[in-house]
Design a protein around this motif. Structure first.
Motif, PDB file in Angstrom:
ATOM      1  N   SER A 137       0.832  -1.209   0.000  1.00  0.00           N
ATOM      2  CA  SER A 137       0.000   0.000   0.000  1.00  0.00           C
ATOM      3  C   SER A 137       0.864   1.255   0.000  1.00  0.00           C
ATOM      4  O   SER A 137       0.353   2.359  -0.180  1.00  0.00           O
ATOM      5  CB  SER A 137      -0.903  -0.006   1.242  1.00  0.00           C
TER       6      SER A 137
ATOM      7  N   GLY B  49       4.693   3.516  -0.987  1.00  0.00           N
ATOM      8  CA  GLY B  49       5.326   4.046  -2.195  1.00  0.00           C
ATOM      9  C   GLY B  49       6.123   3.024  -2.993  1.00  0.00           C
ATOM     10  O   GLY B  49       5.852   2.789  -4.175  1.00  0.00           O
ATOM     11  N   ILE B  50       7.119   2.400  -2.364  1.00  0.00           N
ATOM     12  CA  ILE B  50       7.975   1.449  -3.089  1.00  0.00           C
ATOM     13  C   ILE B  50       7.197   0.163  -3.377  1.00  0.00           C
ATOM     14  O   ILE B  50       7.258  -0.383  -4.479  1.00  0.00           O
ATOM     15  CB  ILE B  50       9.262   1.145  -2.270  1.00  0.00           C
TER      16      ILE B  50
ATOM     17  N   SER C  51      -2.608  -0.422   7.427  1.00  0.00           N
ATOM     18  CA  SER C  51      -3.761   0.441   7.715  1.00  0.00           C
ATOM     19  C   SER C  51      -4.475   0.921   6.445  1.00  0.00           C
ATOM     20  O   SER C  51      -5.654   1.254   6.484  1.00  0.00           O
ATOM     21  CB  SER C  51      -3.303   1.655   8.525  1.00  0.00           C
ATOM     22  N   GLN C  52      -3.786   0.941   5.309  1.00  0.00           N
ATOM     23  CA  GLN C  52      -4.355   1.573   4.118  1.00  0.00           C
ATOM     24  C   GLN C  52      -5.027   0.550   3.168  1.00  0.00           C
ATOM     25  O   GLN C  52      -4.559   0.326   2.050  1.00  0.00           O
ATOM     26  CB  GLN C  52      -3.263   2.328   3.353  1.00  0.00           C
TER      27      GLN C  52
ATOM     28  N   ASP D 283      -0.990  -6.539  10.630  1.00  0.00           N
ATOM     29  CA  ASP D 283       0.074  -5.801  11.304  1.00  0.00           C
ATOM     30  C   ASP D 283       1.250  -6.753  11.536  1.00  0.00           C
ATOM     31  O   ASP D 283       1.148  -7.719  12.291  1.00  0.00           O
ATOM     32  CB  ASP D 283      -0.480  -5.273  12.644  1.00  0.00           C
ATOM     33  N   LEU D 284       2.374  -6.475  10.898  1.00  0.00           N
ATOM     34  CA  LEU D 284       3.516  -7.399  10.948  1.00  0.00           C
ATOM     35  C   LEU D 284       4.232  -7.416  12.292  1.00  0.00           C
ATOM     36  O   LEU D 284       5.103  -8.251  12.520  1.00  0.00           O
ATOM     37  CB  LEU D 284       4.518  -7.064   9.838  1.00  0.00           C
TER      38      LEU D 284
ATOM     39  N   ASN E  72       9.189  -5.619   2.376  1.00  0.00           N
ATOM     40  CA  ASN E  72       9.322  -4.199   2.052  1.00  0.00           C
ATOM     41  C   ASN E  72       8.739  -3.284   3.131  1.00  0.00           C
ATOM     42  O   ASN E  72       9.222  -2.171   3.312  1.00  0.00           O
ATOM     43  CB  ASN E  72       8.628  -3.949   0.700  1.00  0.00           C
TER      44      ASN E  72
ATOM     45  N   TYR F 178      16.130   2.905  13.635  1.00  0.00           N
ATOM     46  CA  TYR F 178      15.919   2.609  12.206  1.00  0.00           C
ATOM     47  C   TYR F 178      17.207   2.032  11.610  1.00  0.00           C
ATOM     48  O   TYR F 178      17.189   0.982  10.964  1.00  0.00           O
ATOM     49  CB  TYR F 178      15.497   3.880  11.464  1.00  0.00           C
TER      50      TYR F 178
ATOM     51  N   LYS G 255      17.747  -1.890  10.236  1.00  0.00           N
ATOM     52  CA  LYS G 255      18.148  -2.225   8.861  1.00  0.00           C
ATOM     53  C   LYS G 255      19.486  -2.965   8.852  1.00  0.00           C
ATOM     54  O   LYS G 255      19.706  -3.838   8.009  1.00  0.00           O
ATOM     55  CB  LYS G 255      18.205  -0.954   8.011  1.00  0.00           C
TER      56      LYS G 255
ATOM     57  N   VAL H 100      14.235   7.808  -1.116  1.00  0.00           N
ATOM     58  CA  VAL H 100      13.358   7.487  -2.242  1.00  0.00           C
ATOM     59  C   VAL H 100      12.127   8.393  -2.132  1.00  0.00           C
ATOM     60  O   VAL H 100      11.622   8.618  -1.022  1.00  0.00           O
ATOM     61  CB  VAL H 100      12.885   6.008  -2.187  1.00  0.00           C
TER      62      VAL H 100
ATOM     63  N   THR I 229       8.927   8.933  -1.584  1.00  0.00           N
ATOM     64  CA  THR I 229       7.692   8.308  -1.090  1.00  0.00           C
ATOM     65  C   THR I 229       7.221   9.086   0.137  1.00  0.00           C
ATOM     66  O   THR I 229       7.911   9.993   0.614  1.00  0.00           O
ATOM     67  CB  THR I 229       7.925   6.840  -0.641  1.00  0.00           C
TER      68      THR I 229
HETATM   69  N1  NAP Z   1      11.507   6.183   1.247  1.00  0.00           N
HETATM   70  C1  NAP Z   1      12.783   6.149   1.548  1.00  0.00           C
HETATM   71  O1  NAP Z   1      13.491   7.188   1.491  1.00  0.00           O
HETATM   72  C2  NAP Z   1      13.435   4.848   1.910  1.00  0.00           C
HETATM   73  C3  NAP Z   1      14.835   4.784   1.941  1.00  0.00           C
HETATM   74  C4  NAP Z   1      15.463   3.592   2.273  1.00  0.00           C
HETATM   75  C5  NAP Z   1      14.703   2.481   2.585  1.00  0.00           C
HETATM   76  N2  NAP Z   1      13.343   2.564   2.564  1.00  0.00           N
HETATM   77  C6  NAP Z   1      12.586   1.370   2.943  1.00  0.00           C
HETATM   78  O2  NAP Z   1      11.691   1.017   1.907  1.00  0.00           O
HETATM   79  C7  NAP Z   1      10.565   0.318   2.454  1.00  0.00           C
HETATM   80  C8  NAP Z   1       9.266   0.912   1.888  1.00  0.00           C
HETATM   81  O3  NAP Z   1       9.186   2.269   2.296  1.00  0.00           O
HETATM   82  P1  NAP Z   1       8.348   3.396   1.513  1.00  0.00           P
HETATM   83  O4  NAP Z   1       9.281   4.505   1.272  1.00  0.00           O
HETATM   84  O5  NAP Z   1       7.591   2.796   0.393  1.00  0.00           O
HETATM   85  O6  NAP Z   1       7.395   3.864   2.715  1.00  0.00           O
HETATM   86  P2  NAP Z   1       5.804   4.064   2.804  1.00  0.00           P
HETATM   87  O7  NAP Z   1       5.279   4.633   1.545  1.00  0.00           O
HETATM   88  O8  NAP Z   1       5.622   4.807   4.083  1.00  0.00           O
HETATM   89  O9  NAP Z   1       5.250   2.567   2.969  1.00  0.00           O
HETATM   90  C9  NAP Z   1       5.476   1.827   4.128  1.00  0.00           C
HETATM   91  C10 NAP Z   1       4.643   0.552   4.050  1.00  0.00           C
HETATM   92  O10 NAP Z   1       4.890  -0.235   5.230  1.00  0.00           O
HETATM   93  C11 NAP Z   1       3.630  -0.657   5.760  1.00  0.00           C
HETATM   94  N3  NAP Z   1       3.713  -0.834   7.207  1.00  0.00           N
HETATM   95  C12 NAP Z   1       4.106   0.087   8.129  1.00  0.00           C
HETATM   96  N4  NAP Z   1       3.978  -0.430   9.379  1.00  0.00           N
HETATM   97  C13 NAP Z   1       3.504  -1.698   9.239  1.00  0.00           C
HETATM   98  C14 NAP Z   1       3.144  -2.723  10.146  1.00  0.00           C
HETATM   99  N5  NAP Z   1       3.244  -2.592  11.478  1.00  0.00           N
HETATM  100  N6  NAP Z   1       2.679  -3.898   9.637  1.00  0.00           N
HETATM  101  C15 NAP Z   1       2.571  -4.057   8.307  1.00  0.00           C
HETATM  102  N7  NAP Z   1       2.877  -3.128   7.391  1.00  0.00           N
HETATM  103  C16 NAP Z   1       3.333  -1.948   7.860  1.00  0.00           C
HETATM  104  C17 NAP Z   1       2.655   0.448   5.401  1.00  0.00           C
HETATM  105  O11 NAP Z   1       1.328  -0.074   5.417  1.00  0.00           O
HETATM  106  P3  NAP Z   1       0.010   0.896   5.541  1.00  0.00           P
HETATM  107  O12 NAP Z   1       0.361   2.170   4.801  1.00  0.00           O
HETATM  108  O13 NAP Z   1      -1.066   0.104   4.877  1.00  0.00           O
HETATM  109  O14 NAP Z   1      -0.238   1.113   6.980  1.00  0.00           O
HETATM  110  C18 NAP Z   1       3.143   0.821   3.993  1.00  0.00           C
HETATM  111  O15 NAP Z   1       2.562  -0.025   3.036  1.00  0.00           O
HETATM  112  C19 NAP Z   1      10.693   0.448   3.975  1.00  0.00           C
HETATM  113  O16 NAP Z   1      11.214  -0.744   4.511  1.00  0.00           O
HETATM  114  C20 NAP Z   1      11.695   1.575   4.146  1.00  0.00           C
HETATM  115  O17 NAP Z   1      12.417   1.486   5.367  1.00  0.00           O
HETATM  116  C21 NAP Z   1      12.694   3.717   2.232  1.00  0.00           C
END
Ligand code: NAP
Length: 250
Positions: free
Chosen positions: A12, A14-15, A36-37, A59-60, A86, A155, A159, A188, A190
């Motif tokens: 749900s 960004g990535i 949640s989404q 919820d993971l 992810n 964080y 990781k 990224v 998002t």
């Molecule tokens: N964006 C960056 O700059 C960046 C950089 C490096 C690494 N990353 C990594 O890339 C991955 C994806 O991030 P993103 O940027 O796409 O972030 P995002 O858009 O905020 O998406 C995060 C996702 O994780 C889910 N999530 C959060 N808490 C959860 C829980 N307790 N149980 C199950 N699902 C849960 C959310 O689900 P709901 O929305 O449905 O609640 C959402 O689908 C993450 O692991 C992040 O650490 C991101």
């Protein structure tokens, strides 16, 4: 990817959502996981190429919810060929500005979501993959594991733990024809990164890369699909940087 069953956690977000679209374009069947989404997940499911995709919530941080996700996925498809760990959270908890209760709360939430979630889900999926005779697991880590996260140390630690888990399981699972890969993105575009991409902080972040920008979700998604494709078995145990040369290590 024809008929491969792919479970993408946090699809749900960004990535995850862009990764789901790339797998669907390659004819895979996607399990779109959300927390949640739900609406976003359902809307994505309706938009993807192909008709056999499903959404599953959970919820993971809750091992019982993980059991339910796997049981539901197996009742629909009978197998999982590719797991993309992810889902993740990033919360600020600067050590010099918060109290002990806030510190504990941030660490618990971050480690439970970013490390225990993937560990428990991987356990359940790997057991199925062993029975099936193989599979692929791709973990989405972060540059922060190497570079440090001064205002979100949990964080960075979560990781770094994920990196290490991927390396250990690459060795443990290779005899079962299961290959484990890690991707470590820099910033990224998002929702997770958005609060940082404003004003002076944005300028500073864009300048971290000689390309002068942050990654697009597509760039992470393409790397995931590449690792999931045929011919990558010998990359098992790798940690691939997708950070626009913003942090180099050798
Ligand atoms: N964006 C960056 O700059 C960046 C950089 C490096 C690494 N990353 C990594 O890339 C991955 C994806 O991030 P993103 O940027 O796409 O972030 P995002 O858009 O905020 O998406 C995060 C996702 O994780 C889910 N999530 C959060 N808490 C959860 C829980 N307790 N149980 C199950 N699902 C849960 C959310 O689900 P709901 O929305 O449905 O609640 C959402 O689908 C993450 O692991 C992040 O650490 C991101």
């Amino acid at each position: 990817m024809k008929d491969q069953v792919v479970l993408i956690t946090g699809a749900s977000g960004g990535i995850g959502s862009v990764t789901a679209a790339k797998f669907a374009d390659a004819d895979a069947k996607i399990i779109i996981h959300y927390n949640s989404q739900q609406e976003k997940a359902v809307s994505l499911c309706n938009k993807l190429n192909g008709k056999e995709h499903v959404t599953i919530g959970g919820d993971l941080t809750n091992p019982n919810a993980i059991d339910k996700i796997i049981e539901q996925a197996l009742s629909i498809f009978g197998r999982i060929d590719i797991l993309v760990n992810n889902a993740g959270v990033y919360t600020e908890h600067p050590i010099d500005r918060i109290n002990f209760t806030e510190w504990q709360s941030a660490w618990n939430k971050t480690i439970n979501t970013n490390l225990m979630g993937p560990a428990n889900l991987t356990f359940r999926v790997a057991k199925e993959m062993i029975k099936q005779g193989g599979g692929k697991i791709i973990n989405i880590s972060s540059r922060g594991a190497f570079r440090g996260e001064p205002t979100a140390p949990a964080y960075g630690a979560s990781k770094a733990g994920l990196n290490s888990m991927g390396q250990s399981l690459a060795i443990a699972l290779a005899p079962h024809n299961i290959f484990v890969y890690t991707i470590a993105p820099g910033f990224v575009e998002t929702a997770m990164a958005r609060p940082h991409l404003t004003g002076e902080r944005k300028k500073e972040i864009l300048n971290q890369s000689p390309i002068g920008r942050v990654a697009k979700p597509e760039e992470i998604a393409k790397t995931v699909v590449f690792l999931a494709s045929e011919g990558t078995d010998f990359l098992t145990g790798c940690i691939i940087d997708v950070n626009g040369a913003s942090y180099l290590r050798s």
